[in-house]
Scaffold this motif. Structure first.
Motif, short mmCIF file in Angstrom:
data_model
loop_
_atom_site.label_atom_id
_atom_site.label_comp_id
_atom_site.label_asym_id
_atom_site.label_seq_id
_atom_site.Cartn_x
_atom_site.Cartn_y
_atom_site.Cartn_z
N LYS A 28 0.83 -1.21 0.00
CA LYS A 28 0.00 0.00 0.00
C LYS A 28 0.86 1.25 0.00
O LYS A 28 0.62 2.20 -0.77
CB LYS A 28 -0.92 -0.01 1.22
N LYS A 29 1.91 1.28 0.84
CA LYS A 29 2.80 2.45 0.91
C LYS A 29 3.55 2.66 -0.40
O LYS A 29 3.70 3.79 -0.87
CB LYS A 29 3.79 2.25 2.06
N GLU A 30 4.02 1.55 -0.99
CA GLU A 30 4.76 1.66 -2.24
C GLU A 30 3.88 2.20 -3.36
O GLU A 30 4.32 3.00 -4.19
CB GLU A 30 5.34 0.29 -2.63
N LYS A 31 2.63 1.75 -3.39
CA LYS A 31 1.70 2.22 -4.42
C LYS A 31 1.39 3.70 -4.23
O LYS A 31 1.23 4.45 -5.20
CB LYS A 31 0.42 1.39 -4.40
N GLU A 32 1.28 4.12 -2.97
CA GLU A 32 1.02 5.53 -2.69
C GLU A 32 2.17 6.42 -3.15
O GLU A 32 1.98 7.58 -3.50
CB GLU A 32 0.78 5.72 -1.19
N LYS A 33 3.38 5.84 -3.15
CA LYS A 33 4.56 6.58 -3.62
C LYS A 33 4.72 6.49 -5.13
O LYS A 33 5.63 7.09 -5.70
CB LYS A 33 5.82 6.03 -2.94
N GLY A 34 3.84 5.72 -5.76
CA GLY A 34 3.90 5.60 -7.22
C GLY A 34 4.85 4.52 -7.72
O GLY A 34 5.17 4.49 -8.91
N SER A 35 5.29 3.64 -6.83
CA SER A 35 6.21 2.58 -7.23
C SER A 35 5.47 1.52 -8.03
O SER A 35 4.34 1.15 -7.71
CB SER A 35 6.85 1.93 -5.99
N ALA A 36 6.11 1.02 -9.08
CA ALA A 36 5.53 -0.04 -9.92
C ALA A 36 6.04 -1.38 -9.42
O ALA A 36 7.16 -1.79 -9.71
CB ALA A 36 5.91 0.17 -11.38
N LEU A 37 5.22 -2.04 -8.64
CA LEU A 37 5.60 -3.32 -8.06
C LEU A 37 5.16 -4.49 -8.93
O LEU A 37 4.11 -4.42 -9.58
CB LEU A 37 5.00 -3.48 -6.66
N GLU A 38 5.95 -5.56 -8.91
CA GLU A 38 5.60 -6.80 -9.59
C GLU A 38 5.68 -7.93 -8.56
O GLU A 38 6.67 -8.66 -8.50
CB GLU A 38 6.54 -7.06 -10.76
N PRO A 39 4.66 -8.05 -7.70
CA PRO A 39 4.70 -9.07 -6.63
C PRO A 39 4.59 -10.48 -7.17
O PRO A 39 4.14 -10.71 -8.29
CB PRO A 39 3.50 -8.70 -5.76
N VAL A 40 5.02 -11.43 -6.35
CA VAL A 40 4.94 -12.84 -6.72
C VAL A 40 3.89 -13.52 -5.85
O VAL A 40 3.94 -13.42 -4.62
CB VAL A 40 6.30 -13.55 -6.52
#
Length: 241
Positions: A28-40
Motif C-alpha cells: 500500500k505504501k509503495e503504491k502511494e509513492k507511485g512505485s511499480a511493483l511486480e509481486p509474486v
C-alpha cells in the motif's frame, strides 16, 4: 564479560499472519509513492506447476550450500512476502518483506552463459526444429532435459550465483534471497523466455542462428542419396494412367 560474537541479540521469526499484514501495508505504501511493483503470488501447495519453474526450483535444492535457508524461503514466498521481483540480463532485483516494516532489498547476479554452452543448445535445437518451437511455447522437449539439468547444465550452479540483501542476517544465503530465488521459479512458469534473458541470451539472435544452422545442415545433405526417394515412374507405381 560481554562478547562481540555473543551479544545476546536474537532475531525472532514473524508469524505467517504478521508477514501477510506487513506485506499488505508495504504494498500500500509503495503504491502511494507511485512505485511499480511486480509481486509474486503462489496459489496452492506447489510453488511452481510447469516444467520450467519446477526444474529451476529442483536445481536450487540439489545444492547443499543452500539447504539451511531454503525452507524459510519457501515459507516467505508462500505468504506473499516477495513484494517485487524483476528479472533482467544477469540480474534479479527484489523487495522482500521481513521482520522490519520496510521491505529488504535483494539483488542476485547470475553469470552469463559461456559461448560453449550457447553453441551446445543451438546445436541440439538445430537437430529438430520442433525443439525450438517447444522451448518458445513454454513446453519442453524430453531430449533437451539433460542439457539443462545435467552436470554442467544450463541452469546456474552456486559458483555462478552471487547475492546481496539489506537484512542484518550474516548467513551466506538468507531467507529473503531464498524467497526471491523461488520467485524466479514462479516467473518462469508463466514466461520461460525470462530464463534466456536472465542468462544473457538474446532470443531473436538465438532463433536466427538456430534456423541458419538448420538450413545449412539441410543444404549440406541436399546431394546425399536417401532411401526415402522414390525411383522410377511414380504414375505407374500408384496405378495412375
Amino acid at each position: 564479560m560481554s562478547s562481540y560474537w555473543n551479544s545476546g541479540i536474537r532475531y525472532s521469526q514473524p508469524t505467517t499472519s504478521e508477514l501477510k499484514k506487513r506485506s499488505a501495508e508495504s504494498i500500500k505504501k509503495e503504491k502511494e509513492k507511485g512505485s511499480a511493483l511486480e509481486p509474486v503470488f503462489v496459489t496452492g501447495r506447489t510453488i511452481a506447476k510447469n516444467w520450467w519453474g519446477q526444474a529451476w526450483c529442483r536445481n536450487l535444492e540439489q545444492y547443499a550450500d543452500y539447504a539451511s535457508r531454503l525452507d524459510r524461503g519457501k515459507r516467505y514466498i508462500r505468504t506473499g512476502a516477495v513484494l517485487d521481483l524483476k528479472i533482467e540480463k544477469g540480474k534479479i532485483r527484489a523487495k522482500v518483506q521481513g521482520t522490519r516494516k520496510t521491505p529488504y532489498k535483494v539483488e542476485i547476479r547470475i553469470s552469463p552463459l559461456s559461448e560453449e554452452k550457447c553453441q551446445e543448445i543451438i546445436k541440439k535445437c538445430s537437430r529438430k526444429i520442433e525443439n525450438l518451437e517447444s522451448l518458445l511455447s513454454g513446453t519442453f522437449p524430453e531430449e533437451l532435459k539433460e542439457l539443462f539439468q545435467g552436470n554442467n547444465g544450463l541452469f546456474p550452479e552456486p559458483k555462478e550465483i552471487s547475492f546481496n540483501c539489506s537484512c542484518p542476517d550474516w548467513a551466506l544465503l538468507c531467507k529473503h534471497v531464498a524467497a526471491a530465488l523461488y520467485g524466479v521459479g514462479v516467473r518462469l512458469d508463466n514466461d520461460p523466455a525470462l530464463f534466456f534473458q536472465l542468462r544473457g541470451i538474446n532470443m531473436d539472435h538465438f532463433i536466427d542462428i538456430t534456423l541458419a544452422n538448420k538450413v545449412e545442415t539441410m543444404l549440406e545433405n541436399a546431394g546425399n542419396f536417401s532411401s526415402r526417394i522414390i525411383e522410377g515412374n511414380v504414375d505407374s507405381l500408384f496405378g495412375v494412367l
